[in-house]
Every structure is written in C-alpha cells, then in structure tokens.
Design an enzyme around this catalytic site. Structure first.
Site, PDB file in Angstrom:
ATOM      1  N   LYS A  52       0.837  -1.205   0.000  1.00  0.00           N
ATOM      2  CA  LYS A  52       0.000   0.000   0.000  1.00  0.00           C
ATOM      3  C   LYS A  52       0.872   1.255   0.000  1.00  0.00           C
ATOM      4  O   LYS A  52       0.616   2.208  -0.752  1.00  0.00           O
ATOM      5  CB  LYS A  52      -0.938  -0.012   1.221  1.00  0.00           C
ATOM      6  CG  LYS A  52      -2.047  -1.065   1.106  1.00  0.00           C
ATOM      7  CD  LYS A  52      -2.895  -1.219   2.376  1.00  0.00           C
ATOM      8  CE  LYS A  52      -3.914  -2.345   2.181  1.00  0.00           C
ATOM      9  NZ  LYS A  52      -4.808  -2.526   3.341  1.00  0.00           N
ATOM     10  N   GLN A  96      -4.540  -1.502   9.791  1.00  0.00           N
ATOM     11  CA  GLN A  96      -4.581  -2.823   9.168  1.00  0.00           C
ATOM     12  C   GLN A  96      -5.102  -3.865  10.156  1.00  0.00           C
ATOM     13  O   GLN A  96      -4.684  -3.913  11.316  1.00  0.00           O
ATOM     14  CB  GLN A  96      -3.164  -3.202   8.680  1.00  0.00           C
ATOM     15  CG  GLN A  96      -3.094  -4.474   7.850  1.00  0.00           C
ATOM     16  CD  GLN A  96      -3.704  -4.335   6.449  1.00  0.00           C
ATOM     17  OE1 GLN A  96      -3.924  -3.240   5.963  1.00  0.00           O
ATOM     18  NE2 GLN A  96      -3.986  -5.454   5.815  1.00  0.00           N
ATOM     19  N   ASP A 119     -10.851   3.112   4.545  1.00  0.00           N
ATOM     20  CA  ASP A 119     -11.227   1.685   4.480  1.00  0.00           C
ATOM     21  C   ASP A 119     -12.747   1.514   4.430  1.00  0.00           C
ATOM     22  O   ASP A 119     -13.244   0.447   4.100  1.00  0.00           O
ATOM     23  CB  ASP A 119     -10.710   0.943   5.725  1.00  0.00           C
ATOM     24  CG  ASP A 119      -9.419   0.180   5.462  1.00  0.00           C
ATOM     25  OD1 ASP A 119      -9.175  -0.193   4.305  1.00  0.00           O
ATOM     26  OD2 ASP A 119      -8.677  -0.052   6.437  1.00  0.00           O
TER      27      ASP A 119
HETATM   28  N1  L34 Z   1      -7.817  -2.347   7.611  1.00  0.00           N
HETATM   29  N2  L34 Z   1      -7.305  -4.510   7.008  1.00  0.00           N
HETATM   30  C1  L34 Z   1      -7.684  -3.272   6.641  1.00  0.00           C
HETATM   31  N3  L34 Z   1      -7.961  -2.931   5.361  1.00  0.00           N
HETATM   32  C2  L34 Z   1      -7.829  -3.854   4.391  1.00  0.00           C
HETATM   33  O1  L34 Z   1      -8.152  -3.538   3.128  1.00  0.00           O
HETATM   34  C3  L34 Z   1      -7.386  -5.146   4.710  1.00  0.00           C
HETATM   35  N4  L34 Z   1      -7.161  -6.117   3.758  1.00  0.00           N
HETATM   36  C4  L34 Z   1      -7.479  -7.514   4.078  1.00  0.00           C
HETATM   37  C5  L34 Z   1      -6.795  -7.829   5.420  1.00  0.00           C
HETATM   38  N5  L34 Z   1      -6.849  -6.751   6.390  1.00  0.00           N
HETATM   39  C6  L34 Z   1      -7.161  -5.465   6.057  1.00  0.00           C
HETATM   40  C7  L34 Z   1      -6.180  -6.074   2.852  1.00  0.00           C
HETATM   41  O2  L34 Z   1      -5.518  -5.071   2.618  1.00  0.00           O
HETATM   42  C8  L34 Z   1      -6.870  -8.255   2.907  1.00  0.00           C
HETATM   43  N6  L34 Z   1      -6.034  -7.275   2.235  1.00  0.00           N
HETATM   44  C9  L34 Z   1      -5.196  -7.577   1.146  1.00  0.00           C
HETATM   45  C10 L34 Z   1      -4.517  -6.583   0.448  1.00  0.00           C
HETATM   46  C11 L34 Z   1      -3.680  -6.889  -0.624  1.00  0.00           C
HETATM   47  C12 L34 Z   1      -3.506  -8.179  -1.018  1.00  0.00           C
HETATM   48  C13 L34 Z   1      -4.199  -9.188  -0.360  1.00  0.00           C
HETATM   49  C14 L34 Z   1      -5.023  -8.881   0.714  1.00  0.00           C
HETATM   50  C15 L34 Z   1      -2.588  -8.459  -2.162  1.00  0.00           C
HETATM   51  O3  L34 Z   1      -1.957  -7.584  -2.681  1.00  0.00           O
HETATM   52  N7  L34 Z   1      -2.452  -9.723  -2.560  1.00  0.00           N
HETATM   53  C16 L34 Z   1      -1.564 -10.121  -3.637  1.00  0.00           C
HETATM   54  C17 L34 Z   1      -0.467 -11.028  -3.116  1.00  0.00           C
HETATM   55  C18 L34 Z   1       0.414 -10.399  -2.113  1.00  0.00           C
HETATM   56  C19 L34 Z   1       1.362 -11.400  -1.494  1.00  0.00           C
HETATM   57  O4  L34 Z   1       2.401 -11.651  -2.111  1.00  0.00           O
HETATM   58  O5  L34 Z   1       1.041 -11.948  -0.422  1.00  0.00           O
HETATM   59  C20 L34 Z   1      -2.393 -10.874  -4.673  1.00  0.00           C
HETATM   60  O6  L34 Z   1      -1.952 -10.933  -5.818  1.00  0.00           O
HETATM   61  O7  L34 Z   1      -3.416 -11.437  -4.302  1.00  0.00           O
END
Ligand code: L34
Length: 293
Positions: A52, A96, A119
């Site tokens: 982020k 988060q 959020d």
């Molecule tokens: N407050 N908490 C708050 N806001 C959020 O919006 C989140 N979330 C969820 C968990 N807790 C939170 C996230 O940011 C889940 N989440 C989130 C964000 C980004 C990714 C996955 C979950 C993401 O970028 N995933 C990548 C892989 C990243 C890696 O290598 O692990 C993908 O391609 O899915």
C-alpha cells in the site's frame, strides 16, 4: 475462459490516479496523503501494508507508515488515531486488521474520523453504504465491482452467491451486488459457515464470490458451466519448493474449476491488487473532499 487480470486492472487504475495527482500538483492543490497503522509482524499484513505504501509512492501520494509491536496498548493506538484525525497533512488513514486480541478492534475503528476512514469500516460509512449515500466503499468489494465493470460482465438479474460474512468483504459485497444499479441488480445469496449444503447454492450461481480463506473450498462439482468465479482468498500454505517457503492459495481449486468458468480471478494477481488500487482511489476522494464536503 477469460482470466480476470487484477494486476493489469490495478495498474490501469493507478495510472488514472497518477494522472490526476499530476494535475493536482500542477494546480497547486493538496497532494493526497495516506497513513497506515500496522501492529505486529504477521507476514501477510506486513506485505499488504508495504504494498500500500509503495503504491502511494508510485501514484505520487504522500504516505506515512506507523508501526507498533504486538504489545501496543489500546490507549497508544487511540492516541495515534486522535493525532491522525487532527492532522492537516493526512487525508485518510487505515488500521490494518487483524489487531491483537487484547485490543478492541471495533473501538479502534470507531475512533477514526469518518471523513478520513478510507477503508470504509466506520459504522457511519457502513451505514451510508447500506443507505446508498456517498461514502468510502471498502476496498476489496469496490475492487471486485471494478473488475465486473471493466470486463463488462453482466450482473443484472444474475444469481450471485457470496461466501463469507466478514465486515471487510462478504457482508458489504452482498449488499453492493444487490444494489439497484450495475454492477449490481443481482439476486444475492449470502452463504457462511452455518450454511447447510453449500454446493446446492453454488451450483445455481451465475457469479460466485468466495471470501473465507479456506484453500480449495470451491471444487469443480460445485460450479455451474459458464459461471463467473471471484476468489478473494489468499491463504499462505507452506511449500518447500518455493524460496519464501510458502505459496498463496485461494478458496477456489483453480485447476479444476477454471475450465468451467466464463471468467475467473487467479490467486495471486486477482482481487488482491485491486484492493490496493481502490484504497488509493478512496484516499484521492478524501483529499478532494468528495464524500464529505
Ligand atoms: N484495515 N485490514 C484493513 N484494510 C484492508 O483492506 C485489509 N485487507 C485484508 C486484510 N486486512 C485489512 C487487505 O488489505 C486483505 N487485504 C489484502 C490486500 C492486498 C492483497 C491481499 C489482501 C494483495 O496484494 N495480494 C496479492 C499477493 C500479495 C502477497 O504476495 O502476499 C495478490 O496478488 O493477491
């Protein structure tokens, strides 16, 4: 079968945002600034929050990362939130999740000024979403709506089964898919851990959105031919063949399910990157005072 490319879509959105930021800078306007509070060292949370902050740099936003150890007190967090609420520089911020058990997450979320709640987790913003008022939509559901829109996937009158009832994804997703406008207008069923006979529901679904974090939950026999499948799960499972020692698995058994789908998201590279793009979009909205004048 068409792969819903979350990475590409996220990059397109980020380019649109970057162009707008450049314009703001040219006009001498307020450069959007996002702050993120990260508690502890959970691998997933560290990765997501790091991404982020990096995304902020990429589009030209200012950003602040505030880190605490697992033993941070609720009072310390609430004091920091107060400071961020009052900051002239910070337009929006997030805490988060999940937070350690000794902290009352709901109390923390309610301490955030709704005007800076990018959020969209504050009860005021949740209520505004339900009522159809302008608000910050939670980033993951908003990202899924973007995918449906940008790939022009029909949703009108479709059977949409959402699996998982979390405040972050499943619950808001079910509400948004039922709204009386595209990409909504679906007939929505919200399934969860107490659902009896999950396959009965998924087999009727034109659109399946799974957000439970149970690898391989959705198997080919549960999916109708031609269905649209959105996989929100990103569970780390150990994998000795990988340098990191783990790999990401979605809720969907991709290899067997994908051939039956009209559209499907991969994991990684599906919904995850959209979550980050939509957080930036909300921060831009906050800086432009588009939700609350
Ligand atoms: N407050 N908490 C708050 N806001 C959020 O919006 C989140 N979330 C969820 C968990 N807790 C939170 C996230 O940011 C889940 N989440 C989130 C964000 C980004 C990714 C996955 C979950 C993401 O970028 N995933 C990548 C892989 C990243 C890696 O290598 O692990 C993908 O391609 O899915």
């Amino acid at each position: 079968m068409i792969l819903l490319d979350g990475k590409k879509t996220s990059e397109a959105i980020q380019q649109e945002i970057a162009a707008e930021v450049a314009q703001i800078k040219e006009n001498g306007g307020k450069v959007p600034h996002l702050a993120a509070i990260l508690v502890g060292n959970d691998g997933g949370s560290v990765t997501y929050v790091t991404n982020k902050v990096l995304a902020c740099e990429k589009v030209g936003f200012g950003s602040t990362l505030i880190r605490y150890e697992d033993d941070v007190t609720e009072e310390e967090l609430l004091n920091k939130i107060q400071e961020l609420n009052e900051s002239e520089e910070v337009d929006g911020f997030i805490v988060q999740l999940p937070l350690p058990k000794h902290i009352d997450s709901q109390k923390v979320l309610e301490a955030i000024d709704p005007k800076k709640d990018v959020d969209g987790f504050h009860p005021v913003n949740v209520g505004r979403m339900v009522a159809g008022l302008s608000t910050f939509l939670p980033a993951t559901p908003a990202g899924i709506l973007q995918l449906l829109e940008r790939y022009e996937i029909p949703t009108d009158g479709k059977n949409c089964v959402v699996i998982g009832r979390s405040n972050i994804v499943g619950s808001p997703m079910s509400i948004l898919m039922a709204k009386a406008a595209y990409p909504g207008n679906a007939t929505v069923t919200l399934c969860h851990r107490n659902t009896i006979n999950l396959p009965h529901f998924t087999q009727q679904a034109d659109i399946i959105i799974s957000a439970v974090g149970r690898p391989g939950l959705i198997t080919a026999d549960m999916v109708k031919e031609g269905a649209v499948v959105i996989d929100v799960g990103t569970t780390r499972v150990s994998d000795a063949t990988r340098k990191a020692g783990y790999r990401l698995r979605g809720d969907v058994d991709f290899d067997s399910v994908a051939p039956k789908c009209s559209y499907i998201t991969p994991v990684p590279g599906g919904v995850g990157p959209l979550t980050i793009a939509m957080l930036l979009k909300n921060t831009l909205k906050a800086a432009k005072r588009e939700v609350y004048a």
